[in-house]
Motif scaffolding. Structure first.
Motif, PDB file in Angstrom:
ATOM      1  N   LYS A  31       0.920  -1.151   0.031  1.00  0.00           N
ATOM      2  CA  LYS A  31      -0.062   0.071  -0.118  1.00  0.00           C
ATOM      3  C   LYS A  31       0.831   1.251  -0.067  1.00  0.00           C
ATOM      4  N   TRP A  45      -2.339  -5.841  -0.594  1.00  0.00           N
ATOM      5  CA  TRP A  45      -2.164  -6.788   0.126  1.00  0.00           C
ATOM      6  C   TRP A  45      -1.233  -7.842  -0.296  1.00  0.00           C
ATOM      7  N   SER A  66     -12.031  -5.570   0.659  1.00  0.00           N
ATOM      8  CA  SER A  66     -10.776  -6.407   0.894  1.00  0.00           C
ATOM      9  C   SER A  66     -11.342  -7.809   0.334  1.00  0.00           C
ATOM     10  N   ASP A 120      -8.281  -4.009  -7.368  1.00  0.00           N
ATOM     11  CA  ASP A 120      -8.128  -3.107  -6.353  1.00  0.00           C
ATOM     12  C   ASP A 120      -9.494  -2.896  -5.678  1.00  0.00           C
ATOM     13  N   THR A 168      -3.114  -4.092  -9.224  1.00  0.00           N
ATOM     14  CA  THR A 168      -3.486  -4.961  -7.937  1.00  0.00           C
ATOM     15  C   THR A 168      -3.788  -4.329  -6.877  1.00  0.00           C
ATOM     16  N   GLN A 169      -4.198  -5.237  -5.712  1.00  0.00           N
ATOM     17  CA  GLN A 169      -4.246  -4.395  -4.499  1.00  0.00           C
ATOM     18  C   GLN A 169      -3.030  -4.312  -3.721  1.00  0.00           C
TER      19      GLN A 169
END
Length: 794
Positions: free
Chosen positions: A382, A520, A452, A410, A517-518
């Motif tokens: 992040k 995490w 999430s 995301d 992408t996220q």
């Protein structure tokens, strides 16, 4: 005897001032006056303890009490500097100069605000923020509703353009796309000069090329330089530059070849501008979209971070000057709470080293051709700049390709949809603004309803797999006369590199894919990322390396371990380019805008957006509670509502479903073949029914269930999805997830202060559903909060 601990921050500063006064007056040793240190019990106890420590220290040494107090205060300030609380240098700004005692005393007296410190009409900025030039911080504003962090001044957020009206800046009148005339300004820039613009405007390159957010915007060359040429009718690019995000700079690029010294530009006034000293000329015009109204929503909710997003109050009055227009302003000096987007040289090198050659640049030596398959993944933790890099990557690719596909995975901070979606978008124009300014209806999207994927990792992967299949079958090869089966057959085969767009030399036979992408990247998040790579088979991976700070904040004075930047070409073990990139320089806006605030910003923008016309537009004339809803009849014979689903709704019994749905946010989902419910209830809800399959459904957008009428079997929905789309997609399935409606959308921002104190839309606060109001403290504003705790909030 152990050394006494340092004084508290408040007591140390006050004691230091008393010590200095005592030394100047040659008085007796310092006697601390309890009344001067405040009447609060907590502060009084702290001062008593500090006095005792100072007294113990004097008994062990001949040093005066005043000297001890000064030493303890200096030690405390040193510790605060190491913790990022005081004068330490940061990764973003230089060390803060020392401030006077009067300025420091202001820190104790009030909460410091990070919002824009706009002066009242008729006052100069210096009257509001006299300390800005001396210390880099602005004087606190006592009238804010929300406690914010210290206001900042970014010395890099400023134009390098040397404005000289009548020489390199001209006020003109131009016709817009609708034919109506509007004010505009022509700027003539020399090489590498920059413009920093705040607000909303359109950019039209008139001569030469400019660079913005990784995109190169160029004016078409005139047919002849022998005669003066008028302003061209090139595409006008909308630019959104609010203070909630770092503001990018517009840079003039040197021409690839020398321009004739006789070249002149004919202005609408009849004046001729010689282009010999300049490399680029850009036309900046007002753009009326209505997005500025979003500030009213945040102000009514007491969220100071959303006040002054697109300009200071009163800036729109400067309509006859060349420094700005009605909807935008040129940033000519550093301003409080404005941060600039810093360029990262390693990112630019990654573009030139791994991407196919641009039509405007010499042939690259990396061996990559535009006909090759290009699937790029942007990964990293992040707050490293993934979304910004992905945006710049798309803009770079649009110089080489006619269209670019963007797969956003995301869920918390998507680029083109509200939170809770994964989506596939196809872009043909560069992205010139933050996410909340270009929310749109994607080509295909899936709704998970959460910020999430932790609650449903299998559903998350299934949704991404469906979108990747859509890209392969419908997007990668855009030939309109080619069947999906033929596209499947051609997948992985090289295309003809000779087919390009005739106008700009952009490749049109294949569409590249960018996957954001996220953040995490550990544990289950790393497993999900690995499965995404295996499914997408990327040709490029841009991986951000996290900065190791020894547990320190990104804004303190800790030594930062800068990661090494490297590019690994494809190999047998890793058949893709792997670029290890440094993160973006940290922005002070990260402490002002939390992830929840940004999601609120996105949802407020989404529900007030208009989906008509080519340019984005918003309507903030009416609060959401005053908008007329759509009516959906849930009876089966009407064919409007197929099924209603509640994510993780096994605990919601059928008899309670209407209570659970009322006032909630739901997704509108179109299914190609909805499965009939096994239950025989009138309302189409079955707790045991499976969610729509990603392979046979797509999400159209979000809606708010305004109210429910069991007597007429209707649901009243508020949604920005166009009525034509709703009618052509019926019957629709409704999916309720954990996403809740933010409080600012529940309030009436058009009410007067007196009306807002009484309630909402004539309903007293005690009777307003879903919300409760805490009593005001002193002259403060009432605090509105939820009184209904949904699943996952307890």
């Amino acid at each position: 005897m152990p050394a006494p601990p340092p004084l508290s921050a408040v007591a140390a500063r006050r004691a230091a001032r008393e010590a200095q006064a005592a030394k100047q007056e040659h008085a007796q040793p310092l006697q601390v006056n309890r009344e001067e240190l405040g009447s609060g019990a907590e502060r009084q106890d702290a001062v008593d303890e500090d006095e005792g420590m100072a007294s113990d220290a004097s008994s062990e040494s001949s040093t005066s009490k005043a000297d001890v107090v000064r030493m303890l205060a200096d030690e405390k300030r040193t510790q605060n500097g190491r913790k990022g609380k005081g004068k330490a240098a940061t990764r973003y700004f230089a060390a803060e100069p020392s401030r006077s005692e009067d300025e420091q005393d202001g820190d104790e007296a009030m909460a410091v605000d990070a919002g824009d410190l706009s002066p009242p009409k008729g006052l100069e900025e210096v009257d509001v923020a006299p300390a800005a030039s001396a210390s880099g911080y602005s004087t606190p504003n006592r009238n804010r509703r929300r406690r914010e962090r210290t206001a900042f001044v970014d010395p890099y957020c400023v134009s390098s353009f040397a404005l000289d009206e009548g020489v390199n800046a001209f006020r003109v009148r131009v016709a817009g796309e609708d034919g109506a005339e509007r004010n505009a300004v022509v700027y003539a820039l020399k090489a590498d000069e920059t413009l920093v613009i705040r607000g909303v405007c359109t950019l039209t390159p008139v001569h030469g090329s400019i660079s913005l957010l990784g995109s190169t915007l160029s004016a078409p060359p005139p047919s002849s330089y022998s005669t003066a040429f008028p302003l061209p009718s090139t595409p006008q690019r909308p630019l959104f530059a609010p203070s909630s995000h770092p503001i990018p700079s517009i840079r003039a690029l040197p021409p690839p070849s020398p321009v004739s010294t006789n070249a002149t530009l004919l202005l609408p006034s009849g004046q001729e501008l010689s282009l010999a000293p300049f490399v680029a000329v850009v036309l900046v015009a007002d753009l009326q979209t209505g997005v500025e109204g979003i500030e009213r929503v945040f102000s009514a909710a007491g969220m100071g971070c959303g006040v002054g997003l697109f300009g200071r109050r009163g800036e729109g009055e400067r309509r006859e000057e060349v420094e700005g227009g009605k909807t935008w302003a040129l940033v000519r000096e550093p301003s409080p709470s404005l941060a600039g987007l810093r360029e990262v040289e390693a990112w630019t090198s990654a573009f030139s080293s791994t991407l196919p050659p641009s039509p405007r640049l010499p042939l690259a030596s990396n061996g990559v051709a535009t006909s090759d398959r290009l699937v790029a993944i942007v990964e990293g933790p992040k707050r490293v700049g993934k979304s910004t890099f992905a945006k710049m990557l798309v803009n770079q690719l649009l110089e080489r390709y006619e269209k670019v596909a963007y797969l956003d995975t995301d869920l918390g901070q998507p680029e083109f949809t509200p939170p809770g979606f994964v989506s596939l978008n196809v872009l043909s124009d560069p992205i010139l603004g933050p996410a909340f300014t270009h929310l749109s209806l994607p080509l295909s999207s899936q709704y998970l309803g959460s910020a999430s994927p932790a609650s449903d990792p299998s559903g998350y992967l299934a949704a991404i797999s469906a979108l990747l299949s859509t890209y392969a079958l419908e997007v990668e090869y855009p030939s309109v006369d080619e069947a999906p089966s033929s596209r499947r057959h051609r997948r992985g085969q090289p295309a003809d590199d000779s087919t390009r767009s005739s106008s700009l030399g952009r490749y049109c036979e294949r569409v590249p894919l960018v996957i954001n992408t996220q953040g995490w990247v550990k544990g289950l998040g790393a497993d999900l990322l690995a499965k995404l790579k295996a499914e997408s088979q990327p040709s490029h991976i841009f991986s951000f390396v996290d900065v190791v700070e020894n547990g320190s904040s990104a804004f303190d004075g800790a030594e930062l371990a800068q990661p090494a930047y490297s590019i690994m070409p494809p190999s047998a073990d890793a058949p893709y380019f792997l670029a290890s990139l440094p993160p973006a320089p940290p922005s002070p806006l990260e402490s002002k805008w939390s992830a929840v605030d940004l999601r609120t910003l996105s949802l407020v923008s989404y529900f007030h957006s208009l989906r008509s016309g080519k340019l984005p537009a918003w309507d903030f004339s009416t609060p959401l509670i005053g908008v007329a809803p759509y009516e959906f009849d849930w009876r089966a014979e009407q064919g409007q509502v197929a099924q209603v689903h509640i994510v993780e709704g096994a605990d919601v019994a059928y008899e309670h479903v209407l209570h659970a749905l009322n006032g909630s946010v739901v997704a509108l989902v179109q299914e190609t073949s909805p499965a009939p419910s096994a239950a025989s209830h009138p309302f189409p809800y079955d707790p045991s029914a499976p969610l729509p399959s990603p392979s046979t459904s797509r999400a159209l957008g979000l809606a708010v269930i305004h109210s429910i009428s069991p007597a007429t079997s209707t649901l009243h929905l508020l949604t920005p999805v166009p009525a034509s789309v709703l009618a052509s997609s019926a019957p629709l399935s409704l999916i309720k997830g954990p996403l809740d409606l933010p409080i600012p959308l529940m309030l009436d921002f058009t009410a007067s202060p007196a009306e807002a104190e009484q309630g909402i839309a004539g309903v007293e606060w005690a009777e307003v559903p879903y919300l409760s109001v805490d009593a005001a403290e002193g002259a403060g504003r009432r605090r509105v909060r939820r009184n209904l705790m949904r699943r996952g909030q307890a």
